[in-house]
Enzyme design. Sequence first.
Site, PDB file in Angstrom:
ATOM      1  N   HIS A 423     -37.079  48.266 -60.820  1.00 44.26           N
ATOM      2  CA  HIS A 423     -37.457  47.883 -62.181  1.00 44.26           C
ATOM      3  C   HIS A 423     -36.796  46.570 -62.609  1.00 44.26           C
ATOM      4  CE1 HIS A 423     -39.387  48.288 -65.915  1.00 44.26           C
ATOM      5  NE2 HIS A 423     -39.317  49.614 -66.075  1.00 44.26           N
ATOM      6  N   ASP A 427     -42.156  45.478 -63.362  1.00 42.16           N
ATOM      7  CA  ASP A 427     -42.290  46.390 -64.493  1.00 42.16           C
ATOM      8  C   ASP A 427     -43.340  47.443 -64.180  1.00 42.16           C
ATOM      9  OD1 ASP A 427     -40.321  45.176 -66.021  1.00 42.16           O
ATOM     10  OD2 ASP A 427     -41.729  43.588 -66.630  1.00 42.16           O
TER      11      ASP A 427
END
Lengths: 450, 457, 327
Positions: A423, A427
């Site tokens: 992450h 995204d």
Amino acid sequence: MAKEIFMPKLSSTMEVGTLLQWFKEEGDSVEMGEPLFEIMTDKINIEVESYEEGILLKKYFKVDDEVEVNACIGYIGEAGEKVPDNPPAASEESESVENVQEEASAEGQEQTVSTDSDQEENKDGKVRATPAARRISRENDLSLSAISGSGPNGRVHQQDVEAALVAGVIAVTPLAEKIAADHGIDLNQITGTGARGKIEKQDVLSYLEKADEISKETESEPAERIKLKGLRKAVADKMVQSVQSIPHVTLTSDVDMTNVIDLRKSLLPVIEKDTGYRLSFTEVIIKATANALMKHPKLNASLIGDEIVMNNEVNIGLAVAVDNGLIVPSIKNVNQKGLAALTQTSKELGKKARENKLKPDEMRGSTFTISNLGMYAIDAFTPIINGPETAILGVGRIVEKPVVVDGELTARPMMVLSLSFDHRAIDGAPAAAFLTDLKANLENPYSLLV
Amino acid sequence: MTKFDVAIVGGGPGGYVSAIRAAKLGLSVALVEGRDLGGTCLNRGCIPSKTLLKNAEVINQIKDAKKFGIQVDSYSLELKTMINRKNQVIQQLQNGINSLLKANKIKLYSGYGTVDNQKIITVDTGEKTEKLEAESIILANGSKPFVPNLPGLNEVPYYTSDTIFDIEEVPEHLVIVGGGVIGLEIACIFQSLGTKVEIVEMADRIIPAEDKEAADYLANELKRKGIGMHTSAKVLELKKDKKTVVKLEKDGKETSLETDSVLVSVGREPNLTGLNDLSINYEGKFVKVDKSMQTNVKGIYAIGDLIGGYQLAHAASEEGIRAVSHILGETHPKDFIMPRCIYTFPEIASVGMTEEQAKAAGYQVKAQKVDLAANGKGIASAENSGFMKIISEEKYGEILGVVLAGAHVTEMISQATSFMYLEGTVEELEDMIFPHPTLAEGMFEAAAKWLDKGIHY
Amino acid sequence: MRELTYLEAVREAMSQEMRQNEDVFILGEDIGVYGGAFGVTRGMIEEFGPERIRNTPISESGIAGAAVGAALTGMRPILELQFSDFITIAMDQMVNQAAKIRYMYGGKGKVPMVLRTPSGSGTGAAAQHSQSLEAWVAHVPGLKVVQPSTAHDVKGLLKAAMDDDNPVIFYEHKLLYKTKGDVPEEQYSIPLGKADIKREGTDVTIVATAIMVHRALEAAEELEKEGISAEVVDPRTLVPLDTETIIQSVSKTSRLVVVHEAVKRGGYGAEIASMIAESEAFDYLDAPIKRLGGASSPIPYNPELEKMHVPQVPDIIQAVKETLNKA
Ligand SMILES: Cc1cc2nc3c(=O)[nH]c(=O)nc-3n(C[C@H](O)[C@H](O)[C@H](O)COP(=O)(O)OP(=O)(O)OC[C@H]3O[C@@H](n4cnc5c(N)ncnc54)[C@H](O)[C@@H]3O)c2cc1C
């Protein structure tokens, strides 16, 4: 002038190497290309050959030392040349370091990669020992590998075996010995309280009692304790590092595999005839993944330091379970390969991985990894990212499940894909888009031809 | 007031051995003895009885000589010479102890001592009292014959082991009250001297604490020699008539024995002289101690007959050594492996547990007995009566106990003790080589038989 | 006991035999009045006359051929070659005739002869007069090969050689001729094929031949001072070889150093080393076998180089220490 010997950097993730053994002693002459030392990296054990010729003047590190990459670990030069008493500070990626890497990889064919368990056997078979030492250890059921040799290059001599025998002699009363044998206790673990440390019945009983207490405390005594080392340790370290430093997010998606099954059925004989290898779902998934990666280059990126490195090539790592761990050979330029070439490469790499014959080059450079547990009764899981990659795909089994198609309940061969991503670099939305495209690729594999 | 590292009360085998060991290990030592060095063992116990038993053995050999083709036409006994010899033996050994004490710089206080909780001992030497102080005290007061409160006992003359070894005339008839080790040994002495001996034992067998087979075997042998045996018999009363009349109740019936002498040997009680000021705990009549021989008063130890238990000289000595070790900071968690010898004709010697005890302790017991009837050396020397018995646990062949019965077995029991002490098992006993011909071969045979590999059995 | 030089012992062995055995005679170059190149036969012509101490032309092939012929007819010739290097000229006679006849004629003929010849370096005689070529003849079945190292041994072994019904090549080391030792006066025979333990030891076996026996003994003496106990075995005859004694010794000491003067490459030391590797002593070896031999060059004339060419005492000491990891 004496030349430095460096700890080579054998992969982009390698930071330290553990010295497993030196093949040369200080003062030995070294030929170019002769194995000089063996190291263990986070991925492999490897023999490093000399790229210089001369006398090994200095060894700064000993077996089991962990040495940073590019650190100077010794010198080769002419007899009598002066070298520093302490290792000079690790140099930045200098010219000569580059060279070492080149040499090391160029000599790839000679370098063997093996798992740790194998390593021990090899070592055992390769113990340097005189015939007399061998005979005596044989007669006394002693493993030569357990004995440190006093001769040149660690050669085990008769006196070494005899010393080991004497050291191994445990004073024990016959009764205590029988009780210990009955309970399968290694007498080495017991401290004797009798005259000159002789082990007596009471010592064995006390030991048993203590062991009993401990096992009561821990509920059940483990059958065996295995030390983390070699490949196992490398895998363990890597996993911890990945989990601790990478914020993982895992997405899953159900894929209808009906069309992939058809595709495989029709291509199987063709590819088998062509390559001698049988096409499996894995290759189709690899192909589909590469295709999706081309469309979603972020998922094909590496996160190195504080840079996201967009990779040009699509190299897919394939997690292969081997005896004592996990190895990830890398299939290069998947996007440029057809299913036949992919099948051949992936089968060959898998075989090499299981036989520990992978070359370092074949384990380097992957940009995305696929872990397939489809042969087990596993639907979905949370794969751990193979850093510095930024995503990994977990593949579950194909199983008939009830699904609603066109408003009707029907059974379809379904498969769950689990995508873990970093992450920090990616995204949720782009990852989801990638997985959606991948799902579409698999549900309509003919789109791959487009 | 002189201060010592250790003061020991009592100069018997418990006390004097502790004293020497403590001195050898560098402690300053005082030894307090109120009577004779060597204690019961040397003056009124082991040594006098063994000395006179030797006399008895010689007499037995003379009596037996005929069967070896040796005719001894006549012989006569001089009791006085025998007692003198006994006294000389005692003297020699006492001198030995004396010089050992000197050599080890042990301060000897002659007189009875009184001990208090502050570890101060007041010794009454007759002329004056002396006080000494010690870091640690070992009480080795020993024991004396227990004389029960039998009706009429005080009206008749009787002997105890304290007096009988100085007897002046060989009695015609001796009734021994108590069939324990002491009584039986004295029975054998007098039987050989020609006395008619009768034993009265309250229990259903003699030496009730020993292996039953051994006890039965010994009872039979003694009976065969002519010793009268009244077991399960209770002495009701003693009366002085022309002779002494001992009234018994046996199997619910009353009988009486007429005799010219009586020995009371029903057991021993601790010497508690000088212990009144101490707040030590007792267990029954005896002083209570822990595994390290320490009483409840820290720094005060008790050993030997004073604490009951084995009531053997070597037990007293070993307990004393253990106490000294503890004083010096060592601990001995090991259990004693105690050999026990009975010097009757024939002898009984044992070590470890009896079969009954082993079973009671929860072992899977396998006992194996080999009779000495066929033993070569035994037959050659006409001493082939007896047996050897190994009591082992089945799983590892651990030797839990050994019982030997027959001639010379007291000299052989140490082999068994060694085996047990060094934790040899039946397998090693069978594997080891015994010289031939010896009585000890019986031990090999018993082990071999135990393993179903017997040669002659 | 009486001392003799090695040379005198050789002469005495021959003289004693010739006095009692009419069939024995010597032939060779200049062995008569001159007494041979090294003087071994000096004085013998006076006692035995020119019939039995026969001077020959300079023709090793001829001498050897004559000896073979004489032996076939029942004589027991001793032929002397001035330098063992010249055996090359006699080689056809020795290898193709002497060694083969008894075999090829099924034992109907035999060749009881002794070829005596001085070998070895150390006299400044340079490349053509200093070699040790014993491995060549040892390679040929049918020839026996003897290399005595002491005066005592040389007399007994020569007697055995003269008594033998087969051709025997008898190497006498030039430097040994002047060495002295106790030699019994009477005749005696030392059987061919019986090694001699010249010094007992426990840590390492040094198998040495000819002059090297003495260097090995000297080395052993030095090693003793450092607490290393070396056993020195002198095989005495290369063919037949007393393998048993060597195997036993190596089994005892677990280490073997073989020393000879001949060039190491292809030398007889290789035979001994491989014999040990094949034997039951293998399992007792606790160090690699070491061989010391001459350098792979002709023997130099320069006296310093000549010395360096062949193993010397320090070399033996060094080799022994290497087998003990003490170098
Ligand atoms: C007839 C007979 C035969 C025996 N045969 C054997 C045998 O064969 N083998 C065997 O092992 N055992 C034998 N025993 C037992 C053995 O004698 C005792 O077990 C042993 O003597 C106990 O030793 P001890 O040191 O505890 O006490 P003791 O020997 O009783 O010594 C205690 C000493 O302490 C002295 N004493 C007591 N109180 C004080 C005080 N307050 N101050 C100063 N001195 C004091 C006493 O005078 C005595 O001398 C026999 C006993 C008897 C009676």
